[in-house]
Design a protein around this motif. Structure first.
Motif, PDB file in Angstrom:
ATOM      1  N   ALA A  10     -31.953   7.777 -20.972  1.00 33.73           N
ATOM      2  CA  ALA A  10     -32.174   6.786 -19.913  1.00 33.73           C
ATOM      3  C   ALA A  10     -32.377   7.477 -18.571  1.00 33.73           C
ATOM      4  N   HIS A 179     -27.580  -2.991 -22.963  1.00 34.28           N
ATOM      5  CA  HIS A 179     -28.197  -2.541 -21.700  1.00 34.28           C
ATOM      6  C   HIS A 179     -27.186  -1.744 -20.869  1.00 34.28           C
ATOM      7  N   ASN A 182     -26.789   1.739 -22.643  1.00 31.24           N
ATOM      8  CA  ASN A 182     -27.978   2.578 -22.629  1.00 31.24           C
ATOM      9  C   ASN A 182     -28.412   3.007 -21.238  1.00 31.24           C
ATOM     10  N   ASP A 184     -29.547   1.074 -18.848  1.00 32.72           N
ATOM     11  CA  ASP A 184     -30.718   0.331 -18.379  1.00 32.72           C
ATOM     12  C   ASP A 184     -30.492  -0.343 -17.034  1.00 32.72           C
ATOM     13  N   SER A 257     -39.634  -2.448 -19.881  1.00 30.91           N
ATOM     14  CA  SER A 257     -38.731  -3.533 -20.251  1.00 30.91           C
ATOM     15  C   SER A 257     -38.923  -3.961 -21.696  1.00 30.91           C
ATOM     16  N   GLN A 259     -39.868  -2.301 -24.344  1.00 28.80           N
ATOM     17  CA  GLN A 259     -39.258  -1.367 -25.289  1.00 28.80           C
ATOM     18  C   GLN A 259     -37.743  -1.435 -25.252  1.00 28.80           C
ATOM     19  N   ARG A 260     -37.176  -1.606 -24.059  1.00 25.75           N
ATOM     20  CA  ARG A 260     -35.716  -1.692 -23.959  1.00 25.75           C
ATOM     21  C   ARG A 260     -35.190  -2.966 -24.613  1.00 25.75           C
TER      22      ARG A 260
END
Length: 634
Positions: A10, A179, A182, A184, A257, A259-260
């Protein structure tokens, strides 16, 4: 999912994305500079002015440099302004969306159910319990936002808590926790700030265009026609450049976004072992009249944060979320394309009974197996830990559970946990609070004396984590008094150990958040602070110095060929603080190595005490490594 690899990935992706956006900004600044320079030259009279052709004068290095600095300053100041608006983390996003804090302010059964799901998920995963905000929106949607786990919030809409059953809510919350794990969230907030800076160019152009058009209408005649035409051209050029830049930024944002979102969906299934949870939530979104569309005026600004598409955005490259049917089929390959009836009512909302705590499954495992399992569960979730979290919450005395969710009593809970670490110093510590702590808080503390005295040792950290979201709501003056009281309690311990400091550190870091640091150091560069923490962990398992040295040697063996020297104790809290602050610079591999060494200290004698387990978890939390409670300690 490898937590440390995901975090490092990340950060690399964030760096690449920022670099890509910087290239876009430089290109846009160059375009805007040339447009502004040409307009300035033309407005001065074009070829009639002494000084040569307009294009040649527009390319004058001094003029280009001056204009470029001005345009760049506009982008930077716009991004900085938005960054400062969002520096409070997830709370700033939730409040901008019109969210209402649920922690300590639950009004009905649906809200309580949602809060329970989030708290269970946090305890099961070892992350700080996030603040939960309710958005009074009929749509089914959610988001997680923040700079770090300490300032993270989970937002949920009214439509979601009313229409989703418990398993579906759990799937949505697991998606949002992915999220958090990871990394994000920080990337998402940086995107918001950068895109705001790009958008500002277009907004300035729009203002120039409107202002010039208005003056032309009021002024009449041909006076200053050349200048006004130039300003109109300038406004139009800036609008085009700004909106082209915003378009490019949105394409980049959407690509990242999408892909996440796939990763978070897969993680939610992995965490809960139930594809029907998140799959059912996605199907209900598809069948719901409002879908996931939010009505908040600034919903578009945070479009990439949501569980599902929150705005009526264009499809294709600008879509921040993958198509709904594609997401459903990824988690439920057997889906036949049918959606639940919109007239179907959700479940009654009764809490499903937790299955037998998985601690029965883990009984009999030796210390090495237990610690190996603990390291493997960092940044992970599974049903065993979810069941264990629910069991822990159910086992808490109702008086303590209520106090941890009360804005006033939460401080009493924190004082009480620290006071009851060592029974012999309770009376002296209680006296230290007189005249300093709020009298109402002291009355709450006295009322909780009985349940605090009976609180199991392995529930202390859980209780503190439940109270932290309420402690974050303290005013500046209240928090200053609260922190002073905590420091007095720690100083009054007759034989303060690392666990006292670690629980204090969890409280302070949980309320204040963690200062942003670059995580680029290997453990080889931080051997001195690592030795301090390892030595303190070694002493937590035994009061015998020789035994502590053997525990330390077992931990250092996990770092071979790296060599560390034992640090005799006791270690001052200030030195522990400084050591931990330095160790927060560790990269993913360095934190993995350090936790493995700490685990080696714990397991060397073949047993894991509650004190060692709680210290290990507290240190992992302070290092931003979410570690679930150990399922078997003795």
């Amino acid at each position: 999912m490898d937590f440390f690899a995901a975090q490092d990935r990340a950060r690399r992706n964030t760096g690449r994305l920022v670099l890509l956006l910087v290239v876009a900004v430089v290109s846009l600044v160059a375009m805007a500079t040339l447009a502004v320079a040409l307009v300035m030259v033309i407005s001065e009279g074009g070829q009639q002015q002494a000084g040569g052709e307009p294009l040649a004068r527009a390319l004058d290095p001094y003029l280009l440099g001056s204009v470029a600095l001005g345009v760049l300053a506009l982008v930077v100041l716009g991004s900085l302004f938005k960054h400062l608006q969002l520096r409070a983390g997830g709370r700033a996003v939730a409040e901008a969306m019109g969210g209402r804090l649920l922690n300590g302010n639950v009004r009905d059964a649906d809200e309580q159910r949602m809060l329970n799901v989030v708290e269970e998920m946090a305890i099961a995963s070892g992350t700080p319990v996030p603040a939960v905000y309710l958005l009074e929106e009929p749509a089914i949607n959610a988001f997680a936002a923040g700079h770090s786990p300490q300032d993270a919030v989970v937002g949920i809409t009214r439509g979601a808590i009313e229409r989703l059953d418990r398993d579906e809510l759990q799937g949505v919350v697991a998606h949002e926790f992915s999220h958090i794990f990871n990394g994000d969230m920080r990337l998402n907030l940086r995107l918001v700030a950068l895109l705001h800076g790009l958008l500002l160019i277009g907004l300035v152009g729009h203002m120039v265009l409107r202002g010039t058009a208005g003056r032309r209408m009021l002024g009449g005649g041909n006076r200053n026609n050349n200048g006004q035409a130039a300003m109109l051209a300038l406004g139009a050029a800036l609008m085009v450049v700004g909106y082209v830049g915003t378009l490019c930024g949105n394409i980049i944002k959407a690509a990242v976004s999408r892909q996440r979102e796939f990763l978070a969906d897969a993680s939610a299934v992995q965490f809960t072992r139930d594809p029907n949870g998140i799959g059912g939530a996605l199907k209900k979104i598809g069948d719901h009249q409002q879908g996931s569309q939010l009505e908040a005026s600034n919903a578009a600004e945070f479009s990439h944060l949501y569980f599902s598409r929150g705005i009526r955005a264009a499809s294709g490259m600008l879509a921040t979320h993958p198509p709904l049917d594609e997401r459903i089929r990824r988690v439920d390959p057997q889906w036949d394309g049918e959606l639940p009836s919109s007239a179907e009512r959700r479940d009654s909302g009764e809490e499903t009974a937790a299955g037998p705590a998985s601690s029965g499954e883990s009984r009999g495992r030796d210390a090495r197996q237990l610690m190996a399992m603990a390291l493997a569960t960092i940044g992970q979730l599974d049903q065993a830990h979810l069941d264990d979290a629910r069991r822990r919450l159910d086992a808490l005395d109702p008086r303590l559970l209520e106090a941890a969710h009360d804005p006033g009593a939460a401080r009493a809970v924190a004082y009480g946990v620290l006071i009851h670490l060592e029974p012999g110093t309770r009376a002296a510590q209680r006296e230290l609070l007189e005249g300093v702590a709020d009298p109402g808080v002291l009355r709450e503390l006295d009322a909780l004396e009985e349940p605090l005295a009976a609180l199991p040792a392995d529930q202390r950290l859980v209780l503190l984590e439940l109270a932290i979201p309420l402690l974050k709501q303290l005013s500046t003056a209240q928090y200053a008094t609260f922190k002073l009281c905590l420091e007095r309690l720690i100083a009054a311990e007759a034989a303060p150990g690392a666990l006292h400091w670690a629980l204090y550190r969890v409280l302070v870091q949980g309320v204040e958040g963690r200062h942003s640091r670059r995580r680029d150091r290997a453990l080889t560069a931080l051997t001195e602070p690592a030795a301090v923490l390892l030595s303190s962990m070694a002493r937590a398992g035994s009061d015998d110095d020789d035994e502590a040295r053997r525990a330390f040697a077992a931990g250092v063996a996990e770092l071979a060929p790296l060599a560390l020297d034992y640090v005799p104790g006791p270690t001052a809290f200030a030195e522990l603080d400084m050591s931990l602050d330095r160790l927060q610079r560790l990269n993913g591999e360095g934190r993995r190595q350090l936790l493995a060494a700490l685990a080696g200290c714990v397991e060397h004698d073949g047993r894991v005490s509650v004190r060692e387990a709680e210290l290990f978890r507290a240190l992992a939390e302070a290092l931003d490594c979410p570690l679930p409670p150990l399922l078997d300690t003795h």
